[in-house]
Design an enzyme around this catalytic site. Sequence first.
Site, PDB file in Angstrom:
ATOM      1  N   GLU A 180      52.002  39.324  36.674  1.00 26.00           N
ATOM      2  CA  GLU A 180      51.264  39.143  37.929  1.00 26.00           C
ATOM      3  C   GLU A 180      52.088  39.520  39.160  1.00 26.00           C
ATOM      4  O   GLU A 180      51.540  39.967  40.172  1.00 26.00           O
ATOM      5  CB  GLU A 180      50.793  37.694  38.051  1.00 26.00           C
ATOM      6  CG  GLU A 180      49.671  37.313  37.104  1.00 26.00           C
ATOM      7  CD  GLU A 180      50.155  36.836  35.752  1.00 26.00           C
ATOM      8  OE1 GLU A 180      49.356  36.272  34.988  1.00 26.00           O
ATOM      9  OE2 GLU A 180      51.362  37.026  35.443  1.00 26.00           O
ATOM     10  N   GLY A 203      46.775  36.345  31.736  1.00 25.97           N
ATOM     11  CA  GLY A 203      45.961  35.278  31.173  1.00 25.97           C
ATOM     12  C   GLY A 203      45.949  35.277  29.666  1.00 25.97           C
ATOM     13  O   GLY A 203      45.769  34.227  29.033  1.00 25.97           O
ATOM     14  N   GLU A 208      48.952  33.364  28.836  1.00 23.95           N
ATOM     15  CA  GLU A 208      48.693  31.961  29.156  1.00 23.95           C
ATOM     16  C   GLU A 208      47.812  31.305  28.093  1.00 23.95           C
ATOM     17  O   GLU A 208      48.021  30.139  27.734  1.00 23.95           O
ATOM     18  CB  GLU A 208      48.051  31.854  30.540  1.00 23.95           C
ATOM     19  CG  GLU A 208      49.044  32.157  31.657  1.00 23.95           C
ATOM     20  CD  GLU A 208      48.393  32.309  33.024  1.00 23.95           C
ATOM     21  OE1 GLU A 208      48.982  31.816  34.007  1.00 23.95           O
ATOM     22  OE2 GLU A 208      47.300  32.917  33.106  1.00 23.95           O
ATOM     23  N   ALA A 237      43.182  38.289  33.339  1.00 26.01           N
ATOM     24  CA  ALA A 237      41.972  38.308  34.152  1.00 26.01           C
ATOM     25  C   ALA A 237      41.514  39.742  34.420  1.00 26.01           C
ATOM     26  O   ALA A 237      42.277  40.706  34.274  1.00 26.01           O
ATOM     27  CB  ALA A 237      42.217  37.591  35.476  1.00 26.01           C
TER      28      ALA A 237
END
Length: 261
Positions: free
Chosen positions: A128, A105, A108, A60
């Site tokens: 994170e 992300g 992910e 992100a």
Amino acid sequence: MTVHLEVSDSVGVIRVARPPMNALDTAAQDALRTAAEEAACRSDVRAVVLWGGETFGIGADIAEMRAMGYEDMAVRVRAFQDAFTSVSRIPKPVVAGVAGYALGGGCELALCADIRIAAEDARFGLPEILLGLMPGGGGTQLLARLIGPSRAKELIFTGRTVQAPEAHAFGLVDHVVPADRVYAEAHAWAAQMARGPQLALRAAKEAIDAGLKTSLEAGLAIERALFAGLFATEDRETGMRSFIEQGPGRARFGPHSPTDL
């Protein structure tokens, strides 16, 4: 468009293109969902490649997220997750070609693929925790299901990154290739599956993914229903007839509507 779908010879390439590091801001997340939904419904797409170029993605957009408070993220997090979930729910084989970094992300997104092919120098991680956060795009669930809860916790709790050979050793990566071969290998895998029986591939993916969310008994029931259903398809007749007449591996399967099964 920061994320877009390109289609050629039955392979759809979902390309993330937000230089310099493919950070996924809210606009890119929404574009990812749109591209995945398009790939899912287009009959001329039989397999999908996820590709980010020299860097797969770093997650992100931190500058954008920093400006968000609890109320903002409580509203946004569902759309954030849905962007990745839309990729994992594409009812066709999905291959990720990972070069450079796949962090947060980006990692992910790679986890949403069915097969991950990585460059020798690619790096994976869910860092994170180093921001005082935890993965929020499905990482806690997808990584634990893929490599087991203990190893997933170690990676998430420390936030450390791992190179492709280590990621391959514990099952996060399926194949490691030279950096200049990543896209070609990912596309070749997708092209091979695009030539396969679309309905059987879709059913097999559904059986595996749905079965992992339930008990063995329920998973076997899912498999029985999908297996029997394939006996109503043209692909089954094509495959069996070709086997009897020509031997294994020579069947040529045609295109189908996503609603055929």
